[in-house]
Design an enzyme around this catalytic site. Structure first.
Site, PDB file in Angstrom:
ATOM      1  CE  LYS A  12     -17.459  12.325  29.818  1.00  0.00           C
ATOM      2  NZ  LYS A  12     -17.136  10.890  29.892  1.00  0.00           N
TER       3      LYS A  12
ATOM      4  CD  GLU B 244     -23.451  16.730  44.566  1.00  0.00           C
ATOM      5  OE1 GLU B 244     -24.358  17.550  44.703  1.00  0.00           O
ATOM      6  OE2 GLU B 244     -23.023  16.005  45.495  1.00  0.00           O
TER       7      GLU B 244
ATOM      8  CB  CYS C  96     -18.543  10.568  46.639  1.00  0.00           C
ATOM      9  SG  CYS C  96     -20.319  10.363  46.579  1.00  0.00           S
TER      10      CYS C  96
ATOM     11  CD  GLU D  78     -12.539  10.726  46.976  1.00  0.00           C
ATOM     12  OE1 GLU D  78     -12.035  11.200  45.950  1.00  0.00           O
ATOM     13  OE2 GLU D  78     -13.759  10.715  47.193  1.00  0.00           O
TER      14      GLU D  78
HETATM   15  P1  NAD Z   1     -13.167  11.714  37.337  1.00  0.00           P
HETATM   16  O1  NAD Z   1     -13.133  13.109  37.843  1.00  0.00           O
HETATM   17  O2  NAD Z   1     -11.911  11.138  36.814  1.00  0.00           O
HETATM   18  O3  NAD Z   1     -14.237  11.583  36.152  1.00  0.00           O
HETATM   19  C1  NAD Z   1     -15.586  11.961  36.323  1.00  0.00           C
HETATM   20  C2  NAD Z   1     -16.182  12.266  34.973  1.00  0.00           C
HETATM   21  O4  NAD Z   1     -15.501  13.401  34.437  1.00  0.00           O
HETATM   22  C3  NAD Z   1     -16.033  11.157  33.932  1.00  0.00           C
HETATM   23  O5  NAD Z   1     -17.191  11.103  33.122  1.00  0.00           O
HETATM   24  C4  NAD Z   1     -14.853  11.628  33.114  1.00  0.00           C
HETATM   25  O6  NAD Z   1     -14.855  11.134  31.793  1.00  0.00           O
HETATM   26  C5  NAD Z   1     -15.059  13.125  33.124  1.00  0.00           C
HETATM   27  N1  NAD Z   1     -13.864  13.935  32.856  1.00  0.00           N
HETATM   28  C6  NAD Z   1     -12.557  13.574  32.934  1.00  0.00           C
HETATM   29  N2  NAD Z   1     -11.764  14.608  32.563  1.00  0.00           N
HETATM   30  C7  NAD Z   1     -12.592  15.647  32.266  1.00  0.00           C
HETATM   31  C8  NAD Z   1     -12.382  16.997  31.854  1.00  0.00           C
HETATM   32  N3  NAD Z   1     -11.148  17.475  31.636  1.00  0.00           N
HETATM   33  N4  NAD Z   1     -13.448  17.786  31.681  1.00  0.00           N
HETATM   34  C9  NAD Z   1     -14.696  17.329  31.900  1.00  0.00           C
HETATM   35  N5  NAD Z   1     -14.964  16.053  32.277  1.00  0.00           N
HETATM   36  C10 NAD Z   1     -13.923  15.223  32.460  1.00  0.00           C
HETATM   37  O7  NAD Z   1     -13.794  10.834  38.514  1.00  0.00           O
HETATM   38  P2  NAD Z   1     -14.022   9.277  38.535  1.00  0.00           P
HETATM   39  O8  NAD Z   1     -12.688   8.620  38.690  1.00  0.00           O
HETATM   40  O9  NAD Z   1     -14.900   8.853  37.412  1.00  0.00           O
HETATM   41  O10 NAD Z   1     -14.873   9.141  39.890  1.00  0.00           O
HETATM   42  C11 NAD Z   1     -14.284   9.167  41.135  1.00  0.00           C
HETATM   43  C12 NAD Z   1     -14.374  10.528  41.787  1.00  0.00           C
HETATM   44  O11 NAD Z   1     -15.709  11.005  41.750  1.00  0.00           O
HETATM   45  C13 NAD Z   1     -14.011  10.518  43.259  1.00  0.00           C
HETATM   46  O12 NAD Z   1     -13.225  11.630  43.573  1.00  0.00           O
HETATM   47  C14 NAD Z   1     -15.347  10.625  43.975  1.00  0.00           C
HETATM   48  O13 NAD Z   1     -15.296  11.143  45.253  1.00  0.00           O
HETATM   49  C15 NAD Z   1     -16.100  11.479  43.037  1.00  0.00           C
HETATM   50  N6  NAD Z   1     -17.549  11.287  43.226  1.00  0.00           N
HETATM   51  C16 NAD Z   1     -18.258  12.245  43.889  1.00  0.00           C
HETATM   52  C17 NAD Z   1     -19.617  12.068  44.127  1.00  0.00           C
HETATM   53  C18 NAD Z   1     -20.422  13.088  44.867  1.00  0.00           C
HETATM   54  O14 NAD Z   1     -21.659  13.042  44.817  1.00  0.00           O
HETATM   55  N7  NAD Z   1     -19.801  14.022  45.560  1.00  0.00           N
HETATM   56  C19 NAD Z   1     -20.252  10.926  43.678  1.00  0.00           C
HETATM   57  C20 NAD Z   1     -19.499   9.968  43.024  1.00  0.00           C
HETATM   58  C21 NAD Z   1     -18.141  10.166  42.788  1.00  0.00           C
END
Ligand code: NAD
Length: 500
Positions: A188, A264, A298, A396
């Site tokens: 997803k 992650e 990230c 962050e």
């Molecule tokens: P997010 O947590 O809002 O969303 C990430 C994914 O989770 C999306 O596909 C979203 O639709 C899904 N999601 C949202 N609510 C959910 C739920 N209740 N259950 C399951 N899935 C759900 O993050 P974002 O805004 O898309 O990305 C930014 C964040 O991601 C930042 O905190 C960043 O640090 C982190 N990130 C981490 C890494 C890493 O490798 N550590 C890499 C990239 C981004």
């Protein structure tokens, strides 16, 4: 591979996608559709189905069948490697197309997107070797009557949930390794950036991946993402995203089938700069580390921890570098800094910039939105005189906002670097090998860079310490993560009876 032009044009019409299950497209049909606008151009670029939980069940069933009948896990490593190698070649051949849709949905510069896509092709090529070399262990020291084996088996059906900042790259840091292990997949993607995940599914079918081994279901996190975390027939979930949503995923996994999790999550990554560093090199690296992907990264180096004796001079050097970065239309080949990907993220970054001003940090450059005539852009921003207790030093921000924290001693630098709930990545800049090694050892981070930042590749693993996550992706560790271990005792000759 030819570049189409130095400034590709926008699509005349948004591109319609279905979703992908069991080796074929499923049309959006009567489902609701999400229209994604380019964050750099304010025009609609893609239309993506909002899948239902029934659609997710259909995808999980396809992945389940494909795993349980061993059409993939039962193949030799050589046969799996052949598919991965072909996938790498097809990704290279279609790199321009993939980069184009990545740029339109995400807002990142096209040259950067192209580089990421080519790096992804390399991951399939690298993982093909791992499909062949993955192995367990043997014990030939259990006496003449017994031999022991430790075998690795694929975990099963793996769900992958990805964020919007590196939609193709983050997916490809997982998919080839998961496939090398013999698992099947349901993805997803973020609802903001689904196009390239869908294109990848079709490429894998063309590469010879059996039907049902790679499925992509599109839709919101609160419905499809949450349902994946709760799904009883998904054996493992690789979640990449915010720490807050990661917490929800852990709860959901605990309430359902205790699926294995890879997480992650976020980062607030230190860049420790000593006065004896090559300051020119370090300033360029620090500017790159905070502005690459507009800081929506990230592992972005968002906390500059710099030796006090050079702090002001170094801040000026980084400011100068950032002032010369090319901000603009991401479809232009020369652009280095593109648009902010989502409206919500744009608001978040601007909120933190105002917070920094309120907290009394000294604004060195940037400090707000950039008017480019269209799209959402934010000027690279540096705050000096930041103290470790300020919100901008702790949260962050996920944008091009650098906070500067000066230090006097090596111990103080390490203490500031570790003064965070996160532990994703860190850099140290110094010409003194002893200092570099002490900082590398003592700073808590899953990825470490010495006199560089944001370096990567398929060989070295990714993952976080502390609240930045669980598990590792990529490298040989990234394949092993998707296996479970079975120990096998083999009796040789006649068993010594329990009852004589
Ligand atoms: P997010 O947590 O809002 O969303 C990430 C994914 O989770 C999306 O596909 C979203 O639709 C899904 N999601 C949202 N609510 C959910 C739920 N209740 N259950 C399951 N899935 C759900 O993050 P974002 O805004 O898309 O990305 C930014 C964040 O991601 C930042 O905190 C960043 O640090 C982190 N990130 C981490 C890494 C890493 O490798 N550590 C890499 C990239 C981004």
């Amino acid at each position: 591979m030819d570049q189409i032009s130095t400034r590709q044009s926008l699509p005349a019409e948004p591109r319609d996608f279905g979703f992908y299950v069991d080796g074929a497209w499923v049309p959006a049909a009567e489902r609701a559709v999400f229209t994604r606008h380019s964050p750099a151009h304010d025009v609609p670029v893609t239309r993506i189905p909002k899948c239902t939980e029934g659609d997710l069940d259909m995808a999980v069933d396809a992945a389940r069948r494909a795993f349980d009948d061993r059409r993939w896990s039962g193949l030799s490593g050589q046969a799996r490697a052949a598919v991965l190698l072909k996938a790498g070649a097809l990704i290279r051949a279609r790199a321009e197309e993939i980069a184009y849709w990545e740029t339109l949905e995400n807002g990142k510069p096209i040259a950067q997107a192209r580089g990421e896509v080519l790096g992804c092709a390399d991951m399939y090529e690298y993982a093909s070797g791992l499909a062949r070399s993955l192995h367990g262990d043997s014990f030939n020291n259990l006496g003449d009557g017994m031999m022991g084996l430790v075998t690795r088996e694929p975990v099963g059906v793996v769900g992958i949930i990805t964020p919007w900042n590196f939609p193709f790259l983050i997916l490809c840091e997982r998919v080839p390794y998961i496939l090398a292990s013999g698992c099947t997949i349901v993805v997803k993607p973020s609802e903001m950036t689904s196009a390239t995940s869908l294109i990848l599914a079709q490429i894998l079918t063309e590469a010879g991946l059996p039907d049902g081994c790679m499925n992509v279901v599109t839709g919101s996190g609160s419905t499809i993402g949450q349902a994946m975390a709760e799904h009883p027939r998904i054996d493992m979930l690789s979640f990449t995203g915010s720490t807050a949503v990661g917490r929800r995923v852990v709860e959901a996994a605990g309430k359902s089938n205790f699926k294995k999790l890879g997480l992650e999550l976020g980062g607030k990554n230190p860049q420790v700069v000593f006065a004896d560093a090559d300051l020119e090199d370090a300033a360029d690296g620090v500017a790159f580390g905070i502005a690459f992907n507009t800081g929506q990264c990230c592992v972005s180096g968002s906390r500059l921890i710099v030796e006090r004796s050079v702090a002001d001079r170094f801040a000026e050097m980084v400011r100068d570098k950032l002032s010369r970065a090319v901000v603009g239309d991401p479809l232009d080949e020369a652009t280095q800094i593109g648009a902010i990907t989502t409206e919500a993220q744009n608001r978040t970054i601007l909120f933190y910039i105002e917070k920094g001003k309120e907290e009394g940090a000294r604004l060195i450059c940037g400090g707000g939105a950039l008017d480019m005539g269209q799209g959402q852009y934010i000027a690279p921003t540096i705050f000096g005189d930041v103290t470790p207790d300020m919100v901008i030093a702790r949260d962050e921000i996920f944008g091009p906002v650098l906070t500067i924290l000066p230090f006097d001693t090596l111990d103080e630098a390490i203490a500031i670097a570790n003064d965070t709930d996160y532990g994703l990545a860190a850099s140290v800049w110094t010409k003194d090998i002893d200092k570099a090694l002490v900082v590398t050892r003592r700073v808590q981070a899953g990825r470490f860079w010495v006199n560089c930042t944001l370096a990567g590749g398929p060989e070295l693993p990714l993952g976080g310490f502390k609240q930045s996550g669980w598990g590792r992706e990529a490298g040989k560790y990234g394949v092993e993560e998707y296996t479970q271990i079975k120990s096998v005792h083999i009796e040789i000759g006649k068993r010594r009876p329990w009852i004589a």
